[in-house]
Design a protein around this motif. Structure first.
Motif, mmCIF file in Angstrom:
data_model
loop_
_atom_site.group_PDB
_atom_site.id
_atom_site.type_symbol
_atom_site.label_atom_id
_atom_site.label_comp_id
_atom_site.label_asym_id
_atom_site.label_seq_id
_atom_site.Cartn_x
_atom_site.Cartn_y
_atom_site.Cartn_z
ATOM 1 N N LYS A 1 2.524 -53.280 52.726
ATOM 2 C CA LYS A 1 3.232 -54.342 52.011
ATOM 3 C C LYS A 1 2.352 -55.578 51.870
ATOM 4 O O LYS A 1 2.290 -56.199 50.798
ATOM 5 N N SER A 2 1.641 -55.940 52.937
ATOM 6 C CA SER A 2 0.783 -57.126 52.882
ATOM 7 C C SER A 2 -0.374 -56.928 51.909
ATOM 8 O O SER A 2 -0.792 -57.862 51.216
ATOM 9 N N ALA A 3 -0.885 -55.701 51.821
ATOM 10 C CA ALA A 3 -1.965 -55.414 50.884
ATOM 11 C C ALA A 3 -1.468 -55.516 49.442
ATOM 12 O O ALA A 3 -2.183 -56.001 48.560
ATOM 13 N N LEU A 4 -0.236 -55.081 49.211
ATOM 14 C CA LEU A 4 0.354 -55.213 47.875
ATOM 15 C C LEU A 4 0.521 -56.687 47.512
ATOM 16 O O LEU A 4 0.287 -57.084 46.370
ATOM 17 N N LYS A 5 0.927 -57.499 48.488
ATOM 18 C CA LYS A 5 1.056 -58.932 48.246
ATOM 19 C C LYS A 5 -0.293 -59.549 47.892
ATOM 20 O O LYS A 5 -0.400 -60.382 46.997
ATOM 21 N N ARG A 6 -1.326 -59.129 48.617
ATOM 22 C CA ARG A 6 -2.665 -59.672 48.362
ATOM 23 C C ARG A 6 -3.145 -59.312 46.957
ATOM 24 O O ARG A 6 -3.828 -60.109 46.305
ATOM 25 N N VAL A 7 -2.808 -58.132 46.482
ATOM 26 C CA VAL A 7 -3.175 -57.730 45.125
ATOM 27 C C VAL A 7 -2.550 -58.690 44.117
ATOM 28 O O VAL A 7 -3.206 -59.167 43.183
ATOM 29 N N GLY A 8 -1.275 -59.000 44.319
ATOM 30 C CA GLY A 8 -0.594 -59.924 43.416
ATOM 31 C C GLY A 8 -1.183 -61.317 43.466
ATOM 32 O O GLY A 8 -1.377 -61.966 42.422
ATOM 33 N N ILE A 9 -1.499 -61.780 44.671
ATOM 34 C CA ILE A 9 -2.087 -63.111 44.826
ATOM 35 C C ILE A 9 -3.464 -63.164 44.160
ATOM 36 O O ILE A 9 -3.804 -64.139 43.493
ATOM 37 N N SER A 10 -4.245 -62.107 44.353
ATOM 38 C CA SER A 10 -5.575 -62.054 43.744
ATOM 39 C C SER A 10 -5.489 -62.109 42.221
ATOM 40 O O SER A 10 -6.302 -62.781 41.571
ATOM 41 N N LYS B 1 -3.084 -63.496 40.439
ATOM 42 C CA LYS B 1 -2.697 -64.852 40.052
ATOM 43 C C LYS B 1 -3.892 -65.801 40.106
ATOM 44 O O LYS B 1 -4.110 -66.602 39.194
ATOM 45 N N LYS B 2 -4.668 -65.715 41.188
ATOM 46 C CA LYS B 2 -5.825 -66.597 41.330
ATOM 47 C C LYS B 2 -6.871 -66.306 40.261
ATOM 48 O O LYS B 2 -7.492 -67.222 39.721
ATOM 49 N N ASN B 3 -7.049 -65.014 39.963
ATOM 50 C CA ASN B 3 -8.010 -64.634 38.933
ATOM 51 C C ASN B 3 -7.612 -65.191 37.582
ATOM 52 O O ASN B 3 -8.450 -65.727 36.838
ATOM 53 N N LEU B 4 -6.327 -65.120 37.249
ATOM 54 C CA LEU B 4 -5.833 -65.658 35.990
ATOM 55 C C LEU B 4 -6.045 -67.171 35.928
ATOM 56 O O LEU B 4 -6.514 -67.708 34.920
ATOM 57 N N ARG B 5 -5.709 -67.862 37.021
ATOM 58 C CA ARG B 5 -5.866 -69.320 37.091
ATOM 59 C C ARG B 5 -7.332 -69.710 36.918
ATOM 60 O O ARG B 5 -7.665 -70.617 36.148
ATOM 61 N N ASN B 6 -8.217 -68.997 37.621
ATOM 62 C CA ASN B 6 -9.639 -69.304 37.524
ATOM 63 C C ASN B 6 -10.172 -69.066 36.115
ATOM 64 O O ASN B 6 -10.977 -69.852 35.606
ATOM 65 N N ARG B 7 -9.724 -67.992 35.474
ATOM 66 C CA ARG B 7 -10.169 -67.720 34.104
ATOM 67 C C ARG B 7 -9.672 -68.778 33.140
ATOM 68 O O ARG B 7 -10.391 -69.185 32.223
ATOM 69 N N MET B 8 -8.436 -69.246 33.332
ATOM 70 C CA MET B 8 -7.889 -70.282 32.461
ATOM 71 C C MET B 8 -8.691 -71.575 32.587
ATOM 72 O O MET B 8 -9.036 -72.201 31.582
ATOM 73 N N ILE B 9 -8.983 -71.959 33.811
ATOM 74 C CA ILE B 9 -9.696 -73.217 34.034
ATOM 75 C C ILE B 9 -11.131 -73.116 33.525
ATOM 76 O O ILE B 9 -11.646 -74.048 32.897
ATOM 77 N N THR B 10 -11.773 -71.979 33.757
ATOM 78 C CA THR B 10 -13.132 -71.774 33.253
ATOM 79 C C THR B 10 -13.154 -71.825 31.733
ATOM 80 O O THR B 10 -14.069 -72.400 31.129
ATOM 81 N N SER B 11 -12.138 -71.247 31.108
ATOM 82 C CA SER B 11 -12.031 -71.272 29.651
ATOM 83 C C SER B 11 -11.855 -72.702 29.149
ATOM 84 O O SER B 11 -12.436 -73.083 28.121
ATOM 85 N N GLN B 12 -11.063 -73.503 29.862
ATOM 86 C CA GLN B 12 -10.870 -74.897 29.474
ATOM 87 C C GLN B 12 -12.190 -75.666 29.536
ATOM 88 O O GLN B 12 -12.482 -76.497 28.672
ATOM 89 N N VAL B 13 -12.995 -75.386 30.563
ATOM 90 C CA VAL B 13 -14.298 -76.046 30.692
ATOM 91 C C VAL B 13 -15.187 -75.677 29.512
ATOM 92 O O VAL B 13 -15.810 -76.541 28.878
ATOM 93 N N LYS B 14 -15.240 -74.390 29.198
ATOM 94 C CA LYS B 14 -16.079 -73.937 28.087
ATOM 95 C C LYS B 14 -15.625 -74.555 26.773
ATOM 96 O O LYS B 14 -16.450 -74.961 25.948
ATOM 97 N N THR B 15 -14.305 -74.627 26.569
ATOM 98 C CA THR B 15 -13.770 -75.202 25.340
ATOM 99 C C THR B 15 -14.121 -76.681 25.235
ATOM 100 O O THR B 15 -14.492 -77.172 24.161
ATOM 101 N N ALA B 16 -14.018 -77.405 26.353
ATOM 102 C CA ALA B 16 -14.335 -78.838 26.353
ATOM 103 C C ALA B 16 -15.811 -79.066 26.035
ATOM 104 O O ALA B 16 -16.161 -79.977 25.273
ATOM 105 N N VAL B 17 -16.678 -78.234 26.593
ATOM 106 C CA VAL B 17 -18.116 -78.376 26.334
ATOM 107 C C VAL B 17 -18.427 -78.049 24.876
ATOM 108 O O VAL B 17 -19.225 -78.736 24.221
ATOM 109 N N LYS B 18 -17.775 -77.015 24.335
ATOM 110 C CA LYS B 18 -17.996 -76.656 22.933
ATOM 111 C C LYS B 18 -17.506 -77.753 21.994
ATOM 112 O O LYS B 18 -18.151 -78.047 20.981
ATOM 113 N N SER B 19 -16.376 -78.386 22.342
ATOM 114 C CA SER B 19 -15.883 -79.468 21.488
ATOM 115 C C SER B 19 -16.808 -80.674 21.560
ATOM 116 O O SER B 19 -16.984 -81.393 20.573
#
Length: 86
Positions: free
Chosen positions: A5-14, A16-34
């Motif tokens: 159960k804890s391993a399944l929770k960690r998969v979900g958390i990972s 979520k964090k991966n999505l958040r990190n990709r969103m923020i990285t994308s925002q940085v790239k977009t700001a630099v391109k603008s």
């Protein structure tokens, strides 16, 4: 796939964090391109606002731990060099 159960929770958390990190990285790239686009337009007000936005976005990403502090400083220095050359 995870068996505990804890391993399944960690998969979900990972995911979520991966999505958040990709969103923020994308925002940085977009700001630099603008910023680069504003440099090409030769509009002083647009360049200044795009620079401030890009630096702010990079700082926020570093503050959240998405990019390393030194990487953020390096990116801000690159932006400053481009701004000074204009």
């Amino acid at each position: 796939m995870a068996n505990h159960k804890s391993a399944l929770k960690r998969v979900g958390i990972s995911e979520k964090k991966n999505l958040r990190n990709r969103m923020i990285t994308s925002q940085v790239k977009t700001a630099v391109k603008s910023f680069d686009k504003a440099l090409a337009s030769d509009d002083k007000a647009a360049i200044d606002s795009a620079y401030v936005n890009a630096v702010s976005t990079v700082d926020k990403a570093a503050g959240k731990g998405v990019i390393h502090k030194n990487a953020a400083d390096r990116k801000k220095a690159q932006l400053a060099i481009k701004l000074a050359a204009k």
